[in-house]
Design an enzyme around this catalytic site. Structure first.
Site, PDB file in Angstrom:
ATOM      1  N   ARG A 126      -9.770   1.508   8.406  1.00 29.55           N
ATOM      2  CA  ARG A 126      -9.406   0.130   8.739  1.00 29.55           C
ATOM      3  C   ARG A 126     -10.477  -0.560   9.565  1.00 29.55           C
ATOM      4  O   ARG A 126     -10.278  -1.715   9.948  1.00 29.55           O
ATOM      5  CB  ARG A 126      -8.137   0.173   9.582  1.00 29.55           C
ATOM      6  CG  ARG A 126      -6.877  -0.275   8.868  1.00 29.55           C
ATOM      7  CD  ARG A 126      -5.830  -0.114   9.913  1.00 29.55           C
ATOM      8  NE  ARG A 126      -4.617  -0.798   9.821  1.00 29.55           N
ATOM      9  CZ  ARG A 126      -3.538  -0.374   9.167  1.00 29.55           C
ATOM     10  NH1 ARG A 126      -3.589   0.634   8.369  1.00 29.55           N
ATOM     11  NH2 ARG A 126      -2.411  -1.015   9.313  1.00 29.55           N
ATOM     12  N   ARG A 185      11.919  -5.483   4.670  1.00 24.85           N
ATOM     13  CA  ARG A 185      11.628  -4.058   4.417  1.00 24.85           C
ATOM     14  C   ARG A 185      12.589  -3.140   5.182  1.00 24.85           C
ATOM     15  O   ARG A 185      12.873  -3.364   6.353  1.00 24.85           O
ATOM     16  CB  ARG A 185      10.194  -3.727   4.856  1.00 24.85           C
ATOM     17  CG  ARG A 185       9.918  -2.216   4.798  1.00 24.85           C
ATOM     18  CD  ARG A 185       8.478  -1.873   4.860  1.00 24.85           C
ATOM     19  NE  ARG A 185       7.828  -2.257   6.098  1.00 24.85           N
ATOM     20  CZ  ARG A 185       6.522  -2.126   6.323  1.00 24.85           C
ATOM     21  NH1 ARG A 185       5.751  -1.620   5.393  1.00 24.85           N
ATOM     22  NH2 ARG A 185       5.997  -2.507   7.465  1.00 24.85           N
ATOM     23  N   LYS A 229       0.835  -1.216   0.000  1.00 22.06           N
ATOM     24  CA  LYS A 229       0.000   0.000   0.000  1.00 22.06           C
ATOM     25  C   LYS A 229       0.870   1.268   0.000  1.00 22.06           C
ATOM     26  O   LYS A 229       0.635   2.186  -0.778  1.00 22.06           O
ATOM     27  CB  LYS A 229      -0.931   0.033   1.227  1.00 22.06           C
ATOM     28  CG  LYS A 229      -1.904  -1.136   1.309  1.00 22.06           C
ATOM     29  CD  LYS A 229      -2.814  -1.035   2.525  1.00 22.06           C
ATOM     30  CE  LYS A 229      -2.088  -1.064   3.857  1.00 22.06           C
ATOM     31  NZ  LYS A 229      -1.349  -2.318   4.136  1.00 22.06           N
ATOM     32  N   ARG A 265      11.251  -1.485  10.874  1.00 23.85           N
ATOM     33  CA  ARG A 265      10.174  -1.149  11.810  1.00 23.85           C
ATOM     34  C   ARG A 265      10.064  -2.200  12.912  1.00 23.85           C
ATOM     35  O   ARG A 265      10.198  -3.389  12.657  1.00 23.85           O
ATOM     36  CB  ARG A 265       8.835  -1.043  11.040  1.00 23.85           C
ATOM     37  CG  ARG A 265       8.637   0.331  10.431  1.00 23.85           C
ATOM     38  CD  ARG A 265       7.464   0.424   9.512  1.00 23.85           C
ATOM     39  NE  ARG A 265       6.230  -0.193   9.986  1.00 23.85           N
ATOM     40  CZ  ARG A 265       5.083  -0.203   9.295  1.00 23.85           C
ATOM     41  NH1 ARG A 265       5.031   0.400   8.112  1.00 23.85           N
ATOM     42  NH2 ARG A 265       4.020  -0.787   9.774  1.00 23.85           N
TER      43      ARG A 265
HETATM   44  P1  AP5 Z   1       4.836  -1.633   1.782  1.00 20.85           P
HETATM   45  O1  AP5 Z   1       4.499  -0.781   0.617  1.00 20.85           O
HETATM   46  O2  AP5 Z   1       5.612  -1.016   2.889  1.00 20.85           O
HETATM   47  O3  AP5 Z   1       3.523  -2.382   2.338  1.00 20.85           O
HETATM   48  P2  AP5 Z   1       2.264  -1.835   3.144  1.00 20.85           P
HETATM   49  O4  AP5 Z   1       1.065  -2.458   2.546  1.00 20.85           O
HETATM   50  O5  AP5 Z   1       2.314  -0.354   3.232  1.00 20.85           O
HETATM   51  O6  AP5 Z   1       2.543  -2.519   4.535  1.00 20.85           O
HETATM   52  P3  AP5 Z   1       2.481  -1.909   6.019  1.00 20.85           P
HETATM   53  O7  AP5 Z   1       3.211  -2.876   6.902  1.00 20.85           O
HETATM   54  O8  AP5 Z   1       2.942  -0.483   6.067  1.00 20.85           O
HETATM   55  O9  AP5 Z   1       0.979  -1.969   6.285  1.00 20.85           O
HETATM   56  P4  AP5 Z   1       0.272  -1.880   7.598  1.00 20.85           P
HETATM   57  O10 AP5 Z   1      -1.083  -1.615   7.093  1.00 20.85           O
HETATM   58  O11 AP5 Z   1       0.401  -3.025   8.511  1.00 20.85           O
HETATM   59  O12 AP5 Z   1       1.073  -0.726   8.404  1.00 20.85           O
HETATM   60  P5  AP5 Z   1       0.719   0.776   8.753  1.00 20.85           P
HETATM   61  O13 AP5 Z   1       1.939   1.553   8.779  1.00 20.85           O
HETATM   62  O14 AP5 Z   1      -0.423   1.216   7.921  1.00 20.85           O
HETATM   63  O15 AP5 Z   1       5.641  -2.905   1.211  1.00 20.85           O
HETATM   64  C1  AP5 Z   1       6.153  -3.907   2.087  1.00 20.85           C
HETATM   65  C2  AP5 Z   1       7.507  -4.395   1.566  1.00 20.85           C
HETATM   66  O16 AP5 Z   1       7.294  -5.119   0.348  1.00 20.85           O
HETATM   67  C3  AP5 Z   1       8.505  -3.265   1.224  1.00 20.85           C
HETATM   68  O17 AP5 Z   1       9.801  -3.694   1.553  1.00 20.85           O
HETATM   69  C4  AP5 Z   1       8.359  -3.118  -0.309  1.00 20.85           C
HETATM   70  O18 AP5 Z   1       9.570  -2.687  -0.917  1.00 20.85           O
HETATM   71  C5  AP5 Z   1       8.008  -4.538  -0.743  1.00 20.85           C
HETATM   72  N1  AP5 Z   1       7.094  -4.608  -1.893  1.00 20.85           N
HETATM   73  C6  AP5 Z   1       5.978  -3.850  -2.095  1.00 20.85           C
HETATM   74  N2  AP5 Z   1       5.357  -4.226  -3.237  1.00 20.85           N
HETATM   75  C7  AP5 Z   1       6.068  -5.264  -3.739  1.00 20.85           C
HETATM   76  C8  AP5 Z   1       5.945  -6.084  -4.912  1.00 20.85           C
HETATM   77  N3  AP5 Z   1       4.925  -5.907  -5.774  1.00 20.85           N
HETATM   78  N4  AP5 Z   1       6.865  -7.044  -5.120  1.00 20.85           N
HETATM   79  C9  AP5 Z   1       7.899  -7.223  -4.243  1.00 20.85           C
HETATM   80  N5  AP5 Z   1       8.089  -6.477  -3.136  1.00 20.85           N
HETATM   81  C10 AP5 Z   1       7.183  -5.504  -2.890  1.00 20.85           C
HETATM   82  O19 AP5 Z   1       0.147   0.609  10.239  1.00 20.85           O
HETATM   83  C11 AP5 Z   1       1.028   0.316  11.305  1.00 20.85           C
HETATM   84  C12 AP5 Z   1       0.261   0.360  12.627  1.00 20.85           C
HETATM   85  O20 AP5 Z   1      -0.270   1.685  12.842  1.00 20.85           O
HETATM   86  C13 AP5 Z   1      -0.966  -0.546  12.728  1.00 20.85           C
HETATM   87  O21 AP5 Z   1      -0.604  -1.866  13.126  1.00 20.85           O
HETATM   88  C14 AP5 Z   1      -1.807   0.178  13.784  1.00 20.85           C
HETATM   89  O22 AP5 Z   1      -1.287  -0.052  15.069  1.00 20.85           O
HETATM   90  C15 AP5 Z   1      -1.564   1.628  13.437  1.00 20.85           C
HETATM   91  N6  AP5 Z   1      -2.555   2.135  12.468  1.00 20.85           N
HETATM   92  C16 AP5 Z   1      -2.318   2.591  11.212  1.00 20.85           C
HETATM   93  N7  AP5 Z   1      -3.447   2.982  10.618  1.00 20.85           N
HETATM   94  C17 AP5 Z   1      -4.448   2.756  11.511  1.00 20.85           C
HETATM   95  C18 AP5 Z   1      -5.858   2.932  11.468  1.00 20.85           C
HETATM   96  N8  AP5 Z   1      -6.466   3.414  10.373  1.00 20.85           N
HETATM   97  N9  AP5 Z   1      -6.573   2.598  12.571  1.00 20.85           N
HETATM   98  C19 AP5 Z   1      -5.981   2.140  13.691  1.00 20.85           C
HETATM   99  N10 AP5 Z   1      -4.650   1.913  13.774  1.00 20.85           N
HETATM  100  C20 AP5 Z   1      -3.884   2.231  12.697  1.00 20.85           C
HETATM  101 MG    MG Z   2       2.568   1.053   4.797  1.00 15.96          MG
END
Ligand code: AP5
Ligand code: MG
Length: 218
Positions: free
Chosen positions: A90, A129, A15, A162
């Site tokens: 979410r 990552r 994402k 992370r």
């Molecule tokens: P990346 O693009 O970083 O993936 P992502 O989908 O963004 O994964 P996240 O771990 O950031 O998602 P998340 O939803 O758990 O975390 P968030 O920060 O939102 O890609 C991942 C890896 O794969 C990278 O190394 C990339 O290079 C590689 N890659 C990407 N595409 C690829 C491909 N096609 N082929 C090969 N490699 C590829 O949330 C973190 C925390 O914040 C949550 O757990 C929660 O505690 C809190 N939080 C955030 N938003 C909310 C909300 N709305 N409500 C409540 N809590 C929230």
């Molecule tokens: Mg992300």
């Protein structure tokens, strides 16, 4: 009218990677709820201290503070033309709040790409990552390595892993996604806004399919 795109999908599916590429191509702001929380943690704000207790475990931060944070962010001038939302909404309560918020900005959710991939791929991607300390640019030691190990290609800042990317926390984050976020899939499908994208393809190919989904919507 402003345009709002919601990227749905499990942790590690890409994402953040795709939202940043789409933002560069469309000029729309990239709003990542996770990045906003991480900025607050870095600055040790009250919101950051609260969010950290949930994020370290892989749990969701409570809806009320999350909704307030996104409302504030979407009110800023750089979101006038719309935004690409990465990681929000979410929960069903967040989706409902978003609809109310956007109607206040004379807009609505236009399209909801759902990016998907197998669980073992997600765990593998997050294990490799590396994220940039200054602005959250994303790399992967296997799939998208930086030119120089440990250094961001875009701003030269340090790359770090992370805390919530440990294998056990990743598996728990996937469970939380399945339980709390997947109900949104049916919701946006019923509204005719969902477009399914295969996230197991190359980063470039996924971007191409997302751009097609955005074009078909307008
Ligand atoms: P990346 O693009 O970083 O993936 P992502 O989908 O963004 O994964 P996240 O771990 O950031 O998602 P998340 O939803 O758990 O975390 P968030 O920060 O939102 O890609 C991942 C890896 O794969 C990278 O190394 C990339 O290079 C590689 N890659 C990407 N595409 C690829 C491909 N096609 N082929 C090969 N490699 C590829 O949330 C973190 C925390 O914040 C949550 O757990 C929660 O505690 C809190 N939080 C955030 N938003 C909310 C909300 N709305 N409500 C409540 N809590 C929230
Ligand atoms: Mg992300």
């Amino acid at each position: 009218m402003a345009k709002y795109i919601v990227l749905l999908g499990p942790p590690g599916v890409g994402k953040g990677t795709q939202a940043s590429r789409l933002s560069r191509r469309t000029g729309l702001a990239h709003i990542s709820s996770g990045d906003l929380f991480r900025e607050n943690i870095k600055k040790q704000t009250e919101l950051g201290k609260l969010a950290q207790t949930y994020m370290n475990k892989g749990d969701l931060v409570p809806d009320d503070v999350t909704i307030a944070m996104i409302k504030d962010r979407l009110s800023r001038p750089d979101c006038k033309a719309g935004a690409i939302l990465d990681g929000f909404p979410r929960t069903p309560a967040q989706a409902e709040a978003l609809e109310v918020m956007l109607s206040g900005f004379n807009g609505q959710v236009n399209v909801v790409p759902l990016i998907n991939a197998q669980q073992d791929v997600l765990v593998d991607r997050l294990g490799g990552r590396w994220t940039c300390r200054a602005s959250g640019h994303i790399f992967n030691e296997k799939f998208s390595p930086p030119k120089e190990s440990g250094v961001c290609d875009f701003d030269g800042s340090e790359l770090y892993q992370r805390d919530d990317d440990k294998a056990e926390t990743v598996k728990y984050r996937i469970v939380v996604y399945m339980e709390q976020t997947t109900p949104l899939i049916a919701h946006y499908r019923e509204l005719g806004k969902l477009v399914e994208i295969n996230g197991m393809q190359s980063i470039e190919r996924v971007t191409q399919e997302l751009m097609d989904a955005l074009k078909n919507e307008s």
